[in-house]
Design a protein around this motif. Structure first.
Motif, PDB file in Angstrom:
ATOM      1  N   GLU A 131      32.720   5.708  11.566  1.00  0.00           N
ATOM      2  CA  GLU A 131      32.480   6.515  12.735  1.00  0.00           C
ATOM      3  C   GLU A 131      32.492   8.134  12.255  1.00  0.00           C
ATOM      4  OE1 GLU A 131      33.232   3.012  13.474  1.00  0.00           O
ATOM      5  OE2 GLU A 131      35.096   4.135  13.100  1.00  0.00           O
ATOM      6  N   ARG A 132      33.080   8.486  11.128  1.00  0.00           N
ATOM      7  CA  ARG A 132      33.180   9.981  10.760  1.00  0.00           C
ATOM      8  C   ARG A 132      32.246  10.196   9.549  1.00  0.00           C
ATOM      9  NH1 ARG A 132      39.146   9.881   9.158  1.00  0.00           N
ATOM     10  NH2 ARG A 132      38.743  11.986   8.703  1.00  0.00           N
ATOM     11  N   TYR A 134      35.121  -4.800   7.941  1.00  0.00           N
ATOM     12  CA  TYR A 134      35.605  -3.660   8.733  1.00  0.00           C
ATOM     13  C   TYR A 134      36.453  -4.271   9.916  1.00  0.00           C
ATOM     14  CZ  TYR A 134      35.058   0.644  11.470  1.00  0.00           C
ATOM     15  OH  TYR A 134      35.382   1.672  12.438  1.00  0.00           O
ATOM     16  N   ALA A 145      43.615   7.960  10.839  1.00  0.00           N
ATOM     17  CA  ALA A 145      42.198   8.075  11.259  1.00  0.00           C
ATOM     18  C   ALA A 145      42.042   9.846  11.223  1.00  0.00           C
ATOM     19  CB  ALA A 145      42.158   7.888  12.619  1.00  0.00           C
ATOM     20  N   PRO A 173      40.172   3.026  15.509  1.00  0.00           N
ATOM     21  CA  PRO A 173      38.738   3.057  15.587  1.00  0.00           C
ATOM     22  C   PRO A 173      38.418   3.408  17.260  1.00  0.00           C
ATOM     23  CG  PRO A 173      39.227   1.367  14.064  1.00  0.00           C
ATOM     24  CD  PRO A 173      40.753   1.918  14.817  1.00  0.00           C
ATOM     25  N   PRO A 174      37.262   3.764  17.657  1.00  0.00           N
ATOM     26  CA  PRO A 174      37.059   4.048  19.018  1.00  0.00           C
ATOM     27  C   PRO A 174      36.850   3.020  19.769  1.00  0.00           C
ATOM     28  CG  PRO A 174      35.028   4.345  17.469  1.00  0.00           C
ATOM     29  CD  PRO A 174      36.370   4.207  16.714  1.00  0.00           C
ATOM     30  N   TYR A 211      38.357   0.634   8.343  1.00  0.00           N
ATOM     31  CA  TYR A 211      38.615   0.215   9.834  1.00  0.00           C
ATOM     32  C   TYR A 211      39.730   1.215  10.217  1.00  0.00           C
ATOM     33  CZ  TYR A 211      40.710  -2.007  13.719  1.00  0.00           C
ATOM     34  OH  TYR A 211      41.177  -2.225  14.919  1.00  0.00           O
ATOM     35  N   ARG A 212      41.181   1.348   9.468  1.00  0.00           N
ATOM     36  CA  ARG A 212      42.074   2.132  10.152  1.00  0.00           C
ATOM     37  C   ARG A 212      41.991   3.516   9.995  1.00  0.00           C
ATOM     38  NH1 ARG A 212      45.358  -1.719  11.557  1.00  0.00           N
ATOM     39  NH2 ARG A 212      45.814  -3.362  10.107  1.00  0.00           N
ATOM     40  N   ARG A 213      40.925   3.855   9.122  1.00  0.00           N
ATOM     41  CA  ARG A 213      40.706   5.372   8.754  1.00  0.00           C
ATOM     42  C   ARG A 213      39.379   5.809   9.493  1.00  0.00           C
ATOM     43  NH1 ARG A 213      43.067   2.777   5.041  1.00  0.00           N
ATOM     44  NH2 ARG A 213      44.531   3.969   3.609  1.00  0.00           N
ATOM     45  N   ARG A 214      38.779   4.979  10.198  1.00  0.00           N
ATOM     46  CA  ARG A 214      37.600   5.302  10.839  1.00  0.00           C
ATOM     47  C   ARG A 214      36.488   5.936  10.070  1.00  0.00           C
ATOM     48  NH1 ARG A 214      38.881   8.543  16.429  1.00  0.00           N
ATOM     49  NH2 ARG A 214      36.673   8.464  16.409  1.00  0.00           N
TER      50      ARG A 214
END
Length: 394
Positions: free
Chosen positions: A256-257, A88, A191, A19-20, A250-253
């Motif tokens: 955010e995506r 998350y 991610a 994650p960013p 969380y680990r795959r973002r």
């Protein structure tokens, strides 16, 4: 709701490194919105027709039906959304602390408010019920017989979910492959994997609706689990699914995506679902929706799940693209949101009793009490957090 929305460190990270970095302000702001909805939800229950609060004035006019609709729409998604956001941040917190330290921290942040509510706040919010309906028995007996954690069922359930996450994490991975405390995400390649497509989202929505329908054969709508105090156990499949989704995301973002078009699709889905209810075929199914195993019950489960998925997609994309920042006011609201959740029952019961003598339609009382309750809740939360050591918990 109960984990600070900060990622492992503040240094810039490449796209594949989990994650960013930095604070996810849009998730903080979503927590503010959801906390406001919790307060409004319970004000609506106070003056509507759904008997599920400490102090109630059942509606004597048609405007109470509008409050019931607000409760139905809220219930379809808002607590599940809380579990999604909470889930998350569980993997990262567990990575940083290690499983045992993570659970100890959760016991402090979740267990202490639960204990404080049961010992200190619950006597206050149940005092009116005792005086009006049960004063012929000793209070200690009333306290035991009416035992429940109130709105703190959420932190109680979240604590169980966190324990479940740690246990599953230990069972699924060899001990050597579990990140040491302070480590980051162990598999950065996750991610960069493609996001689940539309068929996967539709399939998961259908599966959750079917599981909810089958679950309600065992736990019908309107069920209540005493002692545990879960007021909506018929929604448990949604709570579990969204918490698990948050942990996986969380680990795959994933958050955010999510593409912008998915947010618009979610909004369209939520609007269509809303139109199917007000007024529409779903709201006209009658009492058969409460009966386990009926096609009406399946229709309601499908409606709730579809509406929830649509709203979650729409709000995630909207807040990520438009509200991913905070000024002074938003920081204040965010910092005190958890304490508001803890304190709001006392504020609402107090205001309900204070406005008891005012004769007005249900919608008018809801509006006035809500406008008073929100600033009072945040003011009280701010004062609570000024107590020594309170910020460690709230």
């Amino acid at each position: 709701m109960t984990e600070q929305t900060r990622l492992p460190d503040s240094r810039p990270a490449p796209p594949a490194a989990g994650p960013p970095a930095g604070r996810l302000f849009y998730l903080d702001n979503l927590r503010i919105l959801l906390t406001v909805l919790v307060v409004l939800h319970h004000v609506a229950v106070t003056y509507g027709n759904i008997p599920a609060w400490y102090y109630m004035e059942p509606a004597q006019d048609a405007s109470g039906g509008l409050l019931d609709v607000l409760v139905v729409f809220n219930q379809a998604f808002f607590m599940g959304f809380f579990f999604l956001i909470s889930g998350y941040f569980v993997p990262g917190a567990c990575d940083r602390r290690g499983g045992r330290a993570f659970l100890r921290a959760r016991l402090v942040r979740l267990g202490i408010p639960l204990l404080l509510f049961l010992l200190l706040l619950r006597p206050l919010v149940t005092a009116f019920i005792y005086r009006e309906h049960a004063s012929d028995v000793p209070y200690w007996l009333f306290y035991i017989v009416s035992w429940d954690p109130g709105p703190l069922w959420f932190v109680e359930t979240l604590l169980v979910f966190c324990l479940g996450y740690v246990l599953i994490r230990r069972l699924r991975r060899p001990r050597a492959s579990i990140p040491a405390p302070g480590a980051g995400a162990p598999d950065p390649a996750l991610a960069t994997r493609p996001l689940p497509g539309v068929p996967a989202v539709i399939g998961c929505t259908v599966a959750l609706a079917l599981i909810t329908y089958l679950w309600r054969i065992l736990v019908p709508i309107g069920s209540y689990w005493p002692i545990i105090g879960l007021p909506t156990p018929n929604f448990l499949p949604q709570y579990v699914a969204l918490f698990a989704l948050g942990a996986v995301a969380y680990r795959r973002r994933w958050l955010e995506r999510i593409p912008t078009w998915a947010g618009w699709a979610g909004l369209a889905t939520a609007v269509v679902a809303a139109l199917a209810y007000v007024p529409g075929p779903i709201s006209g199914l009658g009492d058969a929706t409460m009966l386990p195993g009926t096609w009406q019950s399946l229709a309601v489960a499908a409606w709730e799940t579809t509406f929830a998925v649509g709203v979650v997609f729409a709000l995630l994309v909207l807040f990520r693209s438009r509200v991913n920042h905070q000024g002074r006011v938003a920081r204040f609201l965010s910092a005190n949101a958890y304490a508001v959740y803890f304190l709001h029952p006392v504020v609402l019961v107090g205001l309900g009793v204070a406005f008891r003598g005012w004769e007005a339609i249900a919608l008018a009382k809801f509006t006035v009490v809500a406008l008073v309750a929100l600033p009072v809740c945040w003011g009280a939360a701010h004062l609570l957090r000024r107590l020594p050591g309170a910020t460690r918990v709230f």
